[in-house]
Scaffold this motif. Structure first.
Motif, PDB file in Angstrom:
ATOM      1  N   ARG A 906       0.916  -1.296   0.069  1.00  0.00           N
ATOM      2  CA  ARG A 906       0.069  -0.247   0.087  1.00  0.00           C
ATOM      3  C   ARG A 906       1.183   1.401   0.131  1.00  0.00           C
ATOM      4  O   ARG A 906       1.368   1.576   0.862  1.00  0.00           O
ATOM      5  N   THR A 908       0.738   5.788   0.408  1.00  0.00           N
ATOM      6  CA  THR A 908      -0.249   6.176   0.463  1.00  0.00           C
ATOM      7  C   THR A 908       1.090   7.725   1.129  1.00  0.00           C
ATOM      8  O   THR A 908       2.180   7.478   0.744  1.00  0.00           O
ATOM      9  N   PRO A 911      -1.811  12.087   5.059  1.00  0.00           N
ATOM     10  CA  PRO A 911      -3.318  12.838   4.561  1.00  0.00           C
ATOM     11  C   PRO A 911      -3.248  14.044   5.175  1.00  0.00           C
ATOM     12  O   PRO A 911      -3.418  15.162   5.803  1.00  0.00           O
ATOM     13  N   GLU A 937      -9.922  11.841  -0.155  1.00  0.00           N
ATOM     14  CA  GLU A 937     -11.102  10.647  -0.172  1.00  0.00           C
ATOM     15  C   GLU A 937     -10.851   9.324  -0.957  1.00  0.00           C
ATOM     16  O   GLU A 937     -11.085   8.249  -0.762  1.00  0.00           O
ATOM     17  N   ASP A 940      -7.210   7.072  -1.634  1.00  0.00           N
ATOM     18  CA  ASP A 940      -6.863   6.069  -0.594  1.00  0.00           C
ATOM     19  C   ASP A 940      -8.639   5.560   0.112  1.00  0.00           C
ATOM     20  O   ASP A 940      -9.122   6.250   0.737  1.00  0.00           O
ATOM     21  N   ARG A 942      -9.160   3.373   2.012  1.00  0.00           N
ATOM     22  CA  ARG A 942      -8.254   3.004   3.846  1.00  0.00           C
ATOM     23  C   ARG A 942      -9.156   4.516   4.590  1.00  0.00           C
ATOM     24  O   ARG A 942      -8.064   4.430   6.090  1.00  0.00           O
ATOM     25  N   LEU A 943      -9.103   5.361   4.128  1.00  0.00           N
ATOM     26  CA  LEU A 943      -9.282   6.885   4.141  1.00  0.00           C
ATOM     27  C   LEU A 943     -10.332   6.893   5.441  1.00  0.00           C
ATOM     28  O   LEU A 943     -10.849   6.672   4.915  1.00  0.00           O
ATOM     29  N   HIS A 944     -10.296   6.922   6.834  1.00  0.00           N
ATOM     30  CA  HIS A 944     -11.416   7.669   7.919  1.00  0.00           C
ATOM     31  C   HIS A 944     -10.840   8.592   8.408  1.00  0.00           C
ATOM     32  O   HIS A 944     -10.409   9.227   8.520  1.00  0.00           O
ATOM     33  N   LYS A 987      -7.014  10.088   9.058  1.00  0.00           N
ATOM     34  CA  LYS A 987      -5.905   9.863   9.272  1.00  0.00           C
ATOM     35  C   LYS A 987      -6.680   8.495   8.128  1.00  0.00           C
ATOM     36  O   LYS A 987      -7.201   8.096   7.822  1.00  0.00           O
ATOM     37  N   ASN A 988      -4.954   7.814   7.603  1.00  0.00           N
ATOM     38  CA  ASN A 988      -4.788   6.593   7.321  1.00  0.00           C
ATOM     39  C   ASN A 988      -3.740   5.815   7.120  1.00  0.00           C
ATOM     40  O   ASN A 988      -3.188   5.875   8.695  1.00  0.00           O
ATOM     41  N   ASP A 989      -2.868   5.081   6.596  1.00  0.00           N
ATOM     42  CA  ASP A 989      -2.070   3.932   7.399  1.00  0.00           C
ATOM     43  C   ASP A 989      -0.654   4.630   7.353  1.00  0.00           C
ATOM     44  O   ASP A 989       0.219   4.227   8.303  1.00  0.00           O
TER      45      ASP A 989
END
Length: 1107
Positions: A906, A908, A911, A937, A940, A942-944, A987-989
């Motif tokens: 992944r 990235t 963010p 968003e 990615d 996996r972005l939250h 937030k992401n990885d």
């Protein structure tokens, strides 16, 4: 006459013959007379010890006068070997130089000594023995009175004056000899073990000074009886097993100077010894003895215990104290035993006892050792104690133990027991001190003759030896130690040493000596090296003896160097002046003169003169072994190219056993010879030298070693030939040796391995010489190439039949299915955009597999680099971007099988923050927060989002909600009357973003009572999921409703709430389900239903696992 050097300075030796017969020697002095300065009226003695074979005749002379019997006494002591010239009363006329001459049939030895006489009246007591002063000089002052009383001296004042003069003389003599007495002069003392010793401390400036121990009267020269031990500056002189004849004056003399004197008192003897007594029970037994000197008390012993006067024993002494008696009262059987009388170190016994005990014995390894003791009777048996390989001899009262061929393990303590009496000794271990170097007798015999070589050739000397290690080995040339250089090579080992001198010339001729030394001794071998060369030109000038019209006679001087051999001929050429040609006059003999009668009157002649020695032939070729049998070896060789100018008479053939230095002659008549003087099973080498009229020339190079035995049959086929290992470049083989069959096939002595590529019909041999092991590794093969392999056994009879492998071999390792060897394999990686990605997998496989990398089941892009080796594969993305995110799969496949593995990468970046935040209070006690999505968003999945709040009371930020995948969230438990602040983070990885741009705040006021009940509603529905096999899948949605709705998960309309394979949670309306390891059986339709008393809602999605 030949002048020789003596080891003792000042001795002149003259040898009458050039070579001494074996075992014979010229006379020589081991102790010479020394100069004496003495006062008139005193006695003096010149002493000399002389050796030689045959025994020399000794004569004393004066320079000025004669030696007559009235004034001189000439004596010889056979026990000590000492010659003496005694002058009892020195007068001034006897001051002179005295000569001692020793003569035998092979030479003479001469030494001189000066006698200086001090004239004048000597104030001394004339009858005092000289040893009186020797004793006083070495004694303590407290002993002066006792010594004076012993010798009857009463004039103490004159004695002290004379003693001072004596001490001054001795100190001067010691100073002249560069020695110094330090302290601790201890007179002779008897020890309890029956030995005596005395000691002194002395500093010797010259460590080579000779130390002698003399006794008055003379003593026998016995190394076992007397000993000297030195520890630093301390010298201890010992007398072992003191007997009555050992009493007397002992003197220590260093380089002719008397250093120390001490007196060993005479020993009391038993004139009548006690006798065996037979007594009846309850009677008295009486023992009686008579001693040589009055003794007030002696010690009586019974059964090794001292006896005292008492009820059981009476001890009586006569008035003259010479007769001593022991009475044993009222005897009983218990009183039976051995009784003895002891005085000092002398004793007498009844019963069996030892008259002479065992002494310590030293022996060299390999020789015999003899232990001897003596009993008082010959009618007695005894027992020796130790180990085996012993020879016991009984000879009258003597008992001997002979240890044959001593070894290290023979060292130890030996004892002999006879009738209950035990005597023992400690035999010195040969390993400790008695294993000196010993040189092989064959080598000594070889080097008795000179080693002769021609100039420019190589000289080799080899000596074998045995002895205790470590050993110091030195080679010498004319007394100077040889050091290794370009022309000198020295080899050393534990059993032999070898000296090689290359490119020898005439200058190196001379004595060659090897010296081998260890802590036990020294061994030497001396030989002579003779280097032969052409003689130098004859020396001028040429003198004309006679010149006339009919003859010319002239002479010249011989060459300065004859080349190492006598001149046998002079070769002359003559030229008549005016002509160009030279006439050869031939060889004229060894005399350096010539008479030419073939001349013409009035003519002038010029002569050339050359010296000639024997012209030896060159060396033949290296002998070859034609055939070999157990009793015969056939040789052949080629004649030398240089015959020395004459016809060859024949050849000398010499043989040498392997390991020996000696060459033995065979003497063949021609160039092909059968050597029959051989022993079956031994290895031999041969060399040949040609012979002409001058003699034998240089020997040839030795042949190869050959074993004297009958020809052998070739061996059979090897057994069980197989491949034990293989790689792309090597092939390892193993086999079992062939079976022996007498008369058909003999034992294999080695093996050859042969190889043939599949496309080549010719076999090539892998090893040039036979190998003795039953395994071999072929190197340098071509990867994946096909080969045929075979192995054949060989011995002295030839090569046996080859054994091939059943099939061809491919140069590759044994087939191995691809297998990953990494202990921990990563299946998920997170990388920041712009960084490089590196994924490496290690494996084993044979043959090398075909390697493929896929991204999301498709070939990787051009921006991806793949690097493969024999044991690993590596994927590299130099600068990763978000679109490089995906599942990368490695597939390895060969003929043995297939293996694959995947890793999710992944890519990235940090963010970006979400957009503006809006707050809305739809229901009392709650706040609905909504915000604009982060720009990342869509990039990615996996972005939250995460929401934090802070109120006016606590003033600290608290996380309200996390892992939000929508842009709206309702916060509950909002307290009326407080002011709230909210922040939203993306937030992401890689982490979390900065908070939203504004800090929205809301004032919460008191709410009015109202109804909040609502039917269930999905604020965030389920999304469609694609998940690879083996990875986890995370599904979530958000639902609201009041009362709180009941949530149920379904797969293909089957409830999952009670299925333990799924992890289901419901937190504050966020409903989640996790599938830990997705597989194909997990595919299908997944739905979530939410239900309360106001209604029911449902949302669904699909899960599609990918390979």
């Amino acid at each position: 006459m030949i002048k020789k050097k003596s080891r003792v300075p000042g001795v002149m030796i003259t040898q009458f013959v050039e070579e001494l017969p074996e075992g014979m020697s010229t006379p020589d002095f081991t102790r010479k007379p020394i100069a004496v300065t003495i006062k008139e009226g005193k006695p003096t003695i010149f002493r000399a010890i002389i050796i030689g074979n045959p025994t020399p005749d000794v004569t004393w002379f004066r320079n000025n006068g004669e030696i007559d019997e009235d004034n001189y006494i000439i004596t010889f002591d056979k026990s000590s070997g000492e010659h003496q010239l005694q002058i009892p009363n020195v007068i001034s006329d006897q001051a002179d130089t005295y000569k001692c001459i020793a003569r035998n049939e092979y030479g003479t030895a001469l030494v001189t000594a000066t006698l200086n006489v001090i004239e004048g009246q000597v104030h001394c007591i004339p009858e005092i023995d000289e040893k009186f002063w020797d004793l006083l000089i070495s004694a303590d002052k407290k002993d002066y009175e006792k010594i004076c009383a012993q010798y009857g001296v009463t004039d103490f004042r004159r004695m002290l004056n004379k003693l001072s003069e004596k001490k001054e003389e001795r100190e001067k003599e010691q100073e002249r000899k560069k020695m110094q007495i330090l302290c601790n002069l201890k007179p002779v003392e008897l020890r309890d073990d029956g030995n005596a010793e005395f000691e002194l401390e002395m500093s010797l400036k010259d460590p080579t000074s000779k130390i002698f121990l003399y006794k008055v009267p003379c003593m026998r020269n016995d190394l076992v009886k007397h000993g000297l031990k030195q520890v630093g500056k301390k010298f201890v002189f010992s007398i072992n097993g003191v007997n009555p004849e050992d009493a007397g004056l002992y003197q220590v003399v260093v380089d002719g100077v008397n250093i120390f004197s001490t007196d060993l008192k005479s020993i009391i003897e038993f004139l009548v010894k006690i006798q065996d007594v037979h007594a009846e029970e309850r009677e008295d037994a009486v023992f009686e003895c008579v001693v040589s000197q009055p003794v007030s008390k002696i010690t009586w012993m019974g059964n090794s215990k001292p006896l005292e006067q008492g009820e059981k024993f009476d001890i009586l002494v006569s008035e003259d104290m010479l007769i001593h008696t022991l009475v044993i009262k009222d005897c009983f059987p218990l009183d039976k035993g051995i009784y003895s009388a002891n005085v000092g170190m002398t004793s007498c016994n009844v019963g069996v006892y030892f008259t002479s005990g065992l002494s310590d014995v030293t022996a060299i390894i390999g020789t015999d050792a003899e232990l001897v003791c003596k009993l008082n009777t010959k009618d007695c048996e005894g027992v020796w104690y130790k180990e085996d390989d012993l020879c016991i001899v009984k000879d009258g009262t003597y008992r001997k133990l002979i240890v044959k061929n001593c070894k290290e393990e023979d060292a130890g303590k030996y004892k002999y027991e006879a009738d209950g009496q035990i005597v023992s000794c400690l035999k010195t271990s040969p390993y400790i001190s008695l294993d000196p170097p010993r040189i092989n007798a064959e080598d000594l015999e070889v080097y008795e003759k000179p080693v002769t070589i021609k100039t420019g050739k190589e000289a080799s000397f080899r000596v074998s030896f045995i002895g205790r290690e470590p050993m110091k080995i030195q080679w010498f040339h004319e007394g100077e130690e040889l050091i290794e250089d370009s022309h000198t090579k020295i080899e050393r080992s534990n059993t032999d040493t070898r000296l090689v001198l290359t490119k020898c010339n005439r200058k190196i001729s001379g004595e060659i000596k090897v010296k081998i030394k260890n802590e036990c001794g020294v061994a030497e071998v001396i030989t002579t090296l003779l280097v032969l060369d052409k003689p130098t030109p004859p020396l001028g000038p040429v003198d004309v003896i006679e010149g006339s019209s009919t003859l010319i006679e002239f002479k010249w001087r011989p060459p300065k160097d004859n080349g190492g051999l006598p001149i046998t001929n002079y070769i002359l050429e003559r030229q008549q002046i005016g002509r160009n040609s030279w006439k050869k006059l031939g060889k004229i003999g060894p005399e350096p003169k010539y008479r030419d009668t073939d001349v013409d009157h009035g003519r002038k002649y010029c002569y050339h003169i050359r010296a000639g020695t024997k012209a030896y032939p060159g060396s033949p070729s290296k002998p070859t072994i034609v055939s070999a049998f157990k009793d015969c070896i056939n040789l052949a060789w080629n004649a030398p190219s240089n015959t020395g100018g004459t016809d060859l008479f024949g050849y000398n053939v010499e043989k040498r056993k392997n390991g020996s230095n000696r060459w033995d002659q065979v003497n063949p008549p021609n160039q092909f010879i059968k050597v029959k003087d051989v022993v079956e099973g031994f290895q031999y080498e041969f060399r040949v030298s040609a012979v002409n009229i001058s003699g034998a020339g240089e020997p040839s190079t030795p042949s190869e070693f050959v074993i004297a035995r009958d020809p052998k049959k070739p061996p059979g086929k090897v057994i069980d030939l197989k491949v034990t290992d293989s790689t792309y470049t090597t092939l390892s083989l193993g086999w079992t040796k062939p079976i022996e069959e007498e008369g058909v096939q003999d034992e294999a002595k080695g093996y050859f391995v042969e190889l043939r590529p599949a496309e080549d019909p010719e076999w090539s041999r892998c090893n040039s010489s036979p190998i003795i092991v039953t395994s071999y590794t072929i190197m340098g093969l071509k990867s994946m190439a096909m080969y045929w392999v075979r192995v054949m056994a060989t011995n002295e009879g030839g090569d046996g039949e080859a054994q091939e492998l059943d099939n061809y071999i491919i140069a590759m390792p044994p087939p191995v299915r691809p297998t990953l060897t990494d202990r921990k394999i990563k299946n998920f990686m997170i990388m920041k955009a712009g960084n490089s990605v590196r994924v490496n997998f290690n494996f084993v496989a044979s043959p090398l597999p075909r390697i493929t990398w896929l991204k999301d089941s498709l070939p990787v892009g051009k921006n991806v680099t793949v690097s493969n080796s024999d044991t690993s594969s590596q994927l590299i993305i130099p600068s990763a971007e978000r679109h490089d995110t995906g599942i990368y799969t490695l597939i390895m496949k060969n003929l043995a099988g297939q293996e694959s593995t995947s890793v999710e990468i992944r890519v990235t970046d940090e963010p970006k923050p979400p957009g503006p935040v809006d707050l809305e209070e739809n229901v009392s006690g709650t706040v609905t927060v909504s915000w604009d999505a982060s720009p990342d968003e869509k990039k990615d999945d996996r972005l939250h989002y995460m929401i934090t709040k802070r109120d006016s009371v606590k003033r600290t930020w608290q996380i309200v909600a996390d892992h939000l995948f929508n842009n709206k969230y309702t916060i509950i438990n909002i307290m009326p009357g407080r002011q709230y602040y909210f922040r939203v983070y993306a937030k992401n990885d890689m982490g979390e973003s900065k908070p939203s741009d504004a800090l929205p705040q809301m004032d919460i006021v008191e709410s009015k009572d109202c109804c909040f009940e609502t039917s269930p509603t999905f604020t965030v529905p389920l999304k469609t999921h694609r998940s690879p096999d083996g990875y986890e899948c995370y599904m979530s949605c958000a639902v609201t409703g009041d009362p709180k709705p009941h949530v149920t998960w379904y797969r293909n309309s089957i409830s999952l709430n009670t299925n333990t394979n799924y992890y289901i949670t419901n937190t504050c309306g966020v409903c989640s389900m996790v599938i830990l390891k997705v597989s194909s059986k997990d595919s299908g339709k997944y739905s979530v239903s939410a239900e309360n008393n106001l209604g029911r809602v449902e949302c669904s999605t699909k899960l599609m696992p990918s390979d």
